[in-house]
Design a protein around this motif. Structure first.
Motif, short mmCIF file in Angstrom:
data_model
loop_
_atom_site.label_atom_id
_atom_site.label_comp_id
_atom_site.label_asym_id
_atom_site.label_seq_id
_atom_site.Cartn_x
_atom_site.Cartn_y
_atom_site.Cartn_z
N VAL A 7 0.96 -1.14 0.02
CA VAL A 7 0.06 0.07 0.07
C VAL A 7 0.92 1.00 0.04
CG1 VAL A 7 -1.86 1.39 1.31
CG2 VAL A 7 -1.54 -1.07 1.07
N LYS A 8 0.87 2.01 -1.11
CA LYS A 8 1.54 3.31 -1.17
C LYS A 8 0.77 4.40 -0.96
CE LYS A 8 4.84 5.51 -4.39
NZ LYS A 8 5.49 5.71 -5.65
N SER A 9 1.07 5.40 -0.24
CA SER A 9 0.52 6.56 0.28
C SER A 9 0.72 7.23 -1.14
CB SER A 9 0.94 7.16 1.52
OG SER A 9 0.41 8.65 1.77
N LYS A 10 -0.46 8.26 -1.61
CA LYS A 10 -0.16 8.96 -2.65
C LYS A 10 0.53 10.60 -2.16
CE LYS A 10 -3.99 7.54 -5.63
NZ LYS A 10 -5.10 7.95 -6.37
N SER A 11 0.22 10.56 -0.81
CA SER A 11 0.73 11.94 -0.21
C SER A 11 2.08 11.95 0.19
CB SER A 11 -0.13 12.52 1.05
OG SER A 11 0.06 11.53 1.97
N LEU A 38 -5.18 2.74 6.99
CA LEU A 38 -5.27 3.61 6.08
C LEU A 38 -6.28 4.91 6.54
CD1 LEU A 38 -6.82 1.40 3.33
CD2 LEU A 38 -4.51 2.20 3.56
N ALA A 39 -5.85 6.41 6.10
CA ALA A 39 -6.34 7.34 6.83
C ALA A 39 -6.96 8.43 5.68
CB ALA A 39 -5.41 8.22 7.58
N GLY A 40 -7.90 9.24 6.08
CA GLY A 40 -8.43 9.88 5.20
C GLY A 40 -9.96 9.92 5.24
N THR A 41 -10.61 11.25 5.01
CA THR A 41 -11.94 11.27 4.66
C THR A 41 -12.71 10.11 3.87
OG1 THR A 41 -11.91 13.07 3.41
CG2 THR A 41 -12.03 13.55 5.73
N VAL A 90 -7.64 3.52 -3.77
CA VAL A 90 -8.50 3.82 -2.89
C VAL A 90 -8.26 5.43 -2.58
CG1 VAL A 90 -9.29 1.59 -1.91
CG2 VAL A 90 -7.41 3.19 -0.79
N PRO A 91 -9.25 6.14 -2.15
CA PRO A 91 -8.72 7.58 -1.96
C PRO A 91 -7.57 7.75 -1.22
CG PRO A 91 -11.02 7.32 -1.52
CD PRO A 91 -10.35 6.13 -1.78
N GLY A 92 -6.30 8.40 -1.98
CA GLY A 92 -5.33 8.49 -1.33
C GLY A 92 -4.29 7.35 -1.33
N TYR A 93 -4.43 6.32 -1.74
CA TYR A 93 -3.50 5.17 -1.68
C TYR A 93 -3.57 4.28 -3.16
CZ TYR A 93 -3.58 6.02 3.41
OH TYR A 93 -3.55 6.55 4.34
N VAL A 94 -2.48 3.93 -3.56
CA VAL A 94 -2.33 2.93 -4.63
C VAL A 94 -1.99 1.60 -4.10
CG1 VAL A 94 -1.31 2.21 -6.77
CG2 VAL A 94 -1.86 4.84 -6.36
N ILE A 95 -2.51 0.33 -4.55
CA ILE A 95 -2.25 -0.99 -3.61
C ILE A 95 -1.85 -1.62 -4.94
CG2 ILE A 95 -3.04 -2.94 -2.40
CD1 ILE A 95 -5.26 -0.59 -1.29
N THR A 96 -0.89 -2.57 -4.71
CA THR A 96 -0.31 -3.57 -5.91
C THR A 96 -0.23 -4.82 -4.97
OG1 THR A 96 1.80 -3.01 -5.32
CG2 THR A 96 0.87 -1.81 -7.24
#
Length: 109
Positions: A7-11, A38-41, A90-96
């Motif tokens: 799981v990679k955070s986009k931020s 995972l965090a975020g609204t 998913v909002p804010g993350y890229v998962i491989t």
């Protein structure tokens, strides 16, 4: 077949990892039982579930805000098979996902 989930955070680009055991499942989200925080609204308590079985790996969207596979939004509750080159967002993350044997230094299954 055990699957490695990255799981990679986009931020900030931070990568977290978890393993989905053979014949098991792994649920990610903002809930306390998620093996990757995972965090975020836009993240639900239980946002998505990975399931590994003899046929491979599948992902199911459990959220209100959506899960995309290779840029295509999954309908809520729909299960979709995944391959190693697929990207789940998913909002804010890229998962491989990858098989541990394909991970450098990982033991063969």
């Amino acid at each position: 077949m055990e699957i490695l989930v990255r799981v990679k955070s986009k931020s900030d680009g931070v990568i977290q990892e978890a393993r989905c055991p053979a014949g098991g499942s792994l649920t990610l989200g903002r809930g306390p039982d998620s093996p990757v925080a995972l965090a975020g609204t836009g993240i639900s308590r239980d946002h998505l579930r990975f399931e590994a079985n003899g046929d491979g790996l599948a992902v199911t969207d459990l959220s209100s805000n959506g899960t995309c596979v290779n840029g295509e939004r999954l309908p809520r509750g729909q299960k979709r098979a995944l391959g190693e080159r697929d990207e789940v967002e998913v909002p804010g993350y890229v998962i491989t996902v990858s098989l541990p044997a394909a991970v450098p230094g990982a033991p063969a299954p």
